[in-house]
Motif scaffolding. Structure first.
Motif, PDB file in Angstrom:
ATOM      1  N   LYS A   2       0.828  -1.522  -0.355  1.00 29.31           N
ATOM      2  CA  LYS A   2      -0.307  -0.311   0.145  1.00 29.31           C
ATOM      3  C   LYS A   2       0.880   1.135  -0.109  1.00 29.31           C
ATOM      4  O   LYS A   2       1.929   1.211   0.550  1.00 29.31           O
ATOM      5  N   THR A   3       0.155   2.409  -0.108  1.00 30.31           N
ATOM      6  CA  THR A   3       1.062   3.881  -0.749  1.00 30.31           C
ATOM      7  C   THR A   3      -0.164   4.694  -0.791  1.00 30.31           C
ATOM      8  O   THR A   3      -1.332   4.302  -0.534  1.00 30.31           O
ATOM      9  N   LYS A   4       0.634   5.348   0.145  1.00 33.88           N
ATOM     10  CA  LYS A   4      -0.240   7.330   0.262  1.00 33.88           C
ATOM     11  C   LYS A   4       0.088   8.038  -0.430  1.00 33.88           C
ATOM     12  O   LYS A   4       1.261   7.887  -0.299  1.00 33.88           O
ATOM     13  N   ALA A   5      -0.879   9.153  -1.197  1.00 35.50           N
ATOM     14  CA  ALA A   5      -0.295   9.619  -2.314  1.00 35.50           C
ATOM     15  C   ALA A   5      -1.169  10.461  -2.247  1.00 35.50           C
ATOM     16  O   ALA A   5      -2.313  10.796  -2.234  1.00 35.50           O
ATOM     17  N   VAL A   6      -0.267  12.170  -2.430  1.00 41.03           N
ATOM     18  CA  VAL A   6      -0.969  12.999  -3.364  1.00 41.03           C
ATOM     19  C   VAL A   6      -1.177  12.779  -4.712  1.00 41.03           C
ATOM     20  O   VAL A   6       0.264  12.776  -5.373  1.00 41.03           O
ATOM     21  N   ARG A   7      -2.624  12.813  -5.056  1.00 44.35           N
ATOM     22  CA  ARG A   7      -2.612  12.590  -6.150  1.00 44.35           C
ATOM     23  C   ARG A   7      -3.585  13.176  -7.313  1.00 44.35           C
ATOM     24  O   ARG A   7      -4.647  13.991  -6.838  1.00 44.35           O
ATOM     25  N   MET A   8      -3.387  13.513  -8.703  1.00 47.45           N
ATOM     26  CA  MET A   8      -4.056  14.422  -9.104  1.00 47.45           C
ATOM     27  C   MET A   8      -5.227  14.548 -10.020  1.00 47.45           C
ATOM     28  O   MET A   8      -5.105  12.972 -10.919  1.00 47.45           O
ATOM     29  N   TYR A   9      -6.377  14.557 -10.326  1.00 48.10           N
ATOM     30  CA  TYR A   9      -7.000  14.276 -11.118  1.00 48.10           C
ATOM     31  C   TYR A   9      -8.012  15.496 -11.942  1.00 48.10           C
ATOM     32  O   TYR A   9      -8.898  14.877 -12.591  1.00 48.10           O
ATOM     33  N   GLY A  10      -7.649  16.528 -11.531  1.00 45.18           N
ATOM     34  CA  GLY A  10      -8.028  17.428 -12.343  1.00 45.18           C
ATOM     35  C   GLY A  10      -7.334  18.605 -12.832  1.00 45.18           C
ATOM     36  O   GLY A  10      -6.816  18.915 -11.374  1.00 45.18           O
ATOM     37  N   THR A  11      -7.875  19.956 -13.065  1.00 47.37           N
ATOM     38  CA  THR A  11      -7.581  21.040 -12.070  1.00 47.37           C
ATOM     39  C   THR A  11      -7.723  21.175 -11.565  1.00 47.37           C
ATOM     40  O   THR A  11      -8.747  21.795 -10.683  1.00 47.37           O
ATOM     41  N   ARG A  12      -6.732  22.175 -10.318  1.00 45.31           N
ATOM     42  CA  ARG A  12      -7.003  21.615  -8.748  1.00 45.31           C
ATOM     43  C   ARG A  12      -7.280  20.869  -8.014  1.00 45.31           C
ATOM     44  O   ARG A  12      -7.935  21.306  -6.874  1.00 45.31           O
ATOM     45  N   LEU A  16      -5.022  13.194  -0.903  1.00 45.67           N
ATOM     46  CA  LEU A  16      -4.335  12.271  -0.660  1.00 45.67           C
ATOM     47  C   LEU A  16      -5.282  10.965   0.005  1.00 45.67           C
ATOM     48  O   LEU A  16      -6.140  10.860   0.428  1.00 45.67           O
ATOM     49  N   GLU A  17      -4.170  10.057  -0.810  1.00 44.59           N
ATOM     50  CA  GLU A  17      -4.976   8.695  -0.823  1.00 44.59           C
ATOM     51  C   GLU A  17      -4.055   7.454  -0.618  1.00 44.59           C
ATOM     52  O   GLU A  17      -2.955   7.199  -0.824  1.00 44.59           O
ATOM     53  N   GLU A  18      -4.709   6.502   0.041  1.00 46.58           N
ATOM     54  CA  GLU A  18      -4.533   5.655   0.099  1.00 46.58           C
ATOM     55  C   GLU A  18      -4.688   4.445  -0.646  1.00 46.58           C
ATOM     56  O   GLU A  18      -5.751   3.480  -0.845  1.00 46.58           O
ATOM     57  N   PHE A  19      -3.946   3.826  -1.579  1.00 49.52           N
ATOM     58  CA  PHE A  19      -4.147   2.822  -2.186  1.00 49.52           C
ATOM     59  C   PHE A  19      -2.985   1.508  -2.665  1.00 49.52           C
ATOM     60  O   PHE A  19      -1.938   1.453  -2.218  1.00 49.52           O
ATOM     61  N   GLU A  20      -3.212   0.275  -3.152  1.00 48.12           N
ATOM     62  CA  GLU A  20      -2.094  -0.593  -3.626  1.00 48.12           C
ATOM     63  C   GLU A  20      -2.029  -0.372  -4.539  1.00 48.12           C
ATOM     64  O   GLU A  20      -2.450  -0.138  -5.652  1.00 48.12           O
ATOM     65  N   LEU A  21      -0.507  -0.676  -4.891  1.00 49.86           N
ATOM     66  CA  LEU A  21       0.432  -0.702  -5.531  1.00 49.86           C
ATOM     67  C   LEU A  21       0.451  -2.387  -6.338  1.00 49.86           C
ATOM     68  O   LEU A  21       0.760  -3.296  -5.595  1.00 49.86           O
ATOM     69  N   PRO A  22       0.495  -2.352  -7.394  1.00 51.80           N
ATOM     70  CA  PRO A  22       0.828  -3.403  -7.588  1.00 51.80           C
ATOM     71  C   PRO A  22       2.132  -3.847  -7.798  1.00 51.80           C
ATOM     72  O   PRO A  22       3.028  -3.426  -7.365  1.00 51.80           O
ATOM     73  N   ALA A  23       2.366  -5.413  -8.389  1.00 48.94           N
ATOM     74  CA  ALA A  23       3.742  -6.314  -7.825  1.00 48.94           C
ATOM     75  C   ALA A  23       4.716  -5.497  -8.694  1.00 48.94           C
ATOM     76  O   ALA A  23       4.458  -5.352 -10.025  1.00 48.94           O
ATOM     77  N   ILE A  24       5.774  -4.929  -8.756  1.00 46.95           N
ATOM     78  CA  ILE A  24       7.071  -4.520  -9.789  1.00 46.95           C
ATOM     79  C   ILE A  24       7.233  -5.876 -10.626  1.00 46.95           C
ATOM     80  O   ILE A  24       6.992  -7.189 -10.384  1.00 46.95           O
ATOM     81  N   LYS A  25       7.030  -5.330 -11.511  1.00 44.00           N
ATOM     82  CA  LYS A  25       8.039  -5.944 -12.685  1.00 44.00           C
ATOM     83  C   LYS A  25       9.310  -6.628 -12.953  1.00 44.00           C
ATOM     84  O   LYS A  25       9.927  -5.797 -11.889  1.00 44.00           O
TER      85      LYS A  25
END
Length: 422
Positions: A2-12, A16-25
């Protein structure tokens, strides 16, 4: 993971959300982000949203992680890179990728790759381009500030001079010359002063730094005193051009009428650019470093002087891998002080408000640590807060013994307080 990250969905629209990262390749690397400084370019990104040239058009459904001035520790390495990178290794990264003509960059374009988070995945193109680098310095924040310092270094290397014997160009600022940094008491300008003071092969005679704000000049003098420059055999002068009856004459008089061999314009103001053009020496080079938001920004240039006195006008933006390597090496060896840029420190929960309101927040760089929550706090406010808060009391003591600057010791105090392990 899991990671917590500031994500942008659009203008302004930052969340801040927590979500699952996929397994690395096999050709990816998982990293833990420790520090992420906030760039004005990110503010410009969130103001434009999907209209920004580096932002995907589907961010409303596939948001990107913001932040590109970051550093941390490698957690897991895909098979392809296991001979080159190891878990536990500190890293710095160059965000200007330019992979196969793509404008994609961390903090602008990737769903799982950016700095405003606790963990992220570095894609294959970063390693293929040599843009992921081991960092051997003591602190993480200096590696975060390696990106803006690389831009500054790229500016110095972008200047050039000529001679009348042949057509050879001498790259870099002029040895034994006069450098002026117009609008230089902001964070990037102070970084440019710090870099200029450590030059050896092309060490300048004098560095003049201008501003129109006495408070900013006073802070600049505090963090980079004239005495530090004198110890290195360089004259350092801070000048308020607003207090001059005739700025052109006043600045020229400092050089005995010769003018400046290297002029850096650090604010996108027409009058400042035109001032820089008027104070160029013979064979002088003016670097328009500041990035305007107006695509039609213009200023008058004296082409008579360009023709007859070999004056040069250039512009630089960003730095390359070599510039970042140089920045990281100089910071790790204590030759430059990226800390002169930093005026505020906060946690991951402060990133959204700081980014959305960046132009309104006074001072220099806003440095954030992503592994804990902490309000964005000015270093100059540590003392007052320390009257009731032991953490800020300790931070104030540490910063005051270091000319009011953030430091590796201050960073350790935060990590210990919040129980963060690298």
């Amino acid at each position: 993971m899991k990671t917590k990250a500031v994500r942008m969905y659009g203008t302004r629209d930052l969340r801040l959300e927590e979500f699952e990262l996929p397994a690395i390749k096999d050709d990816e690397i998982l990293v833990k982000i420790m520090s992420d400084s906030i760039c004005m370019s990110t503010y410009k990104l969130v103001e434009q949203g999907k209209n920004h040239k580096r932002a995907p058009k589907n961010i409303d459904t596939n948001p990107i992680i913001i932040g590109h001035e970051f550093a941390g520790v490698i957690v897991e390495v895909g098979k392809k890179w296991q001979d080159q990178f190891k878990p536990g290794m500190k890293f710095a990264q160059q965000p200007a990728l330019n992979y196969k003509g793509s404008l994609a960059s961390p903090g602008y374009s990737y769903e799982f790759f950016g700095g405003a988070c606790t963990y992220c995945i570095i894609p294959h193109e970063v390693m293929e381009l040599g843009c992921l680098m081991e960092y051997k310095g003591e602190s993480f924040f200096e590696a975060s500030l390696g990106e803006p310092m690389s831009c500054i270094i790229g500016g110095y290397h972008g200047n050039y001079h000529t001679n009348k014997r042949n057509h050879d160009l001498k790259i870099d600022t002029k040895a034994g010359g006069d450098i002026i940094i117009l609008g230089g008491c902001g964070p990037m300008g102070l970084g440019a002063v710090s870099y200029g003071l450590q030059l050896e092969e092309n060490k300048p005679k004098r560095i003049v730094v201008t501003d129109i704000n006495d408070d900013k000049i006073a802070r600049a003098r505090e963090v980079i005193p004239e005495s530090v420059a004198a110890e290195r055999g360089i004259e350092l002068l801070y000048v308020n051009t607003a207090a001059m009856d005739d700025p052109v004459k006043g600045l020229m008089d400092i050089t005995g009428g010769k003018g400046y061999d290297d002029v850096f314009v650090y604010v996108p103001v027409r009058q400042v650019a035109e001032l820089g053009n008027k104070i160029l020496a013979f064979d002088g080079c003016m670097n328009f470093f500041a990035g305007p938001t107006d695509s039609q920004f213009k200023a008058e240039v004296n082409l008579y002087e360009v023709h007859y006195t070999s004056q040069h006008i250039v512009g630089t933006t960003g730095g390359n891998n070599d510039d970042l390597i140089e920045a990281n090496d100089l910071a790790a060896r204590g030759r430059i002080e990226p800390a002169v840029m930093v005026t505020h420190v906060g946690g991951i929960d402060s990133i959204i408000d700081a980014t959305l309101n960046l132009p309104k927040i006074p001072g220099g760089k806003k440095l954030t640590y992503t592994q804990f929550n902490m309000p964005l706090t000015a270093i100059e406010d540590f003392g007052k807060l320390g009257e009731t808060d032991p953490l800020f009391k300790k931070l104030d003591e540490v910063c005051k013994k270091n000319r009011g600057l953030w430091s590796a010791e201050a960073e350790r105090v935060l990590f210990e307080h919040f129980g963060v392990e690298a």
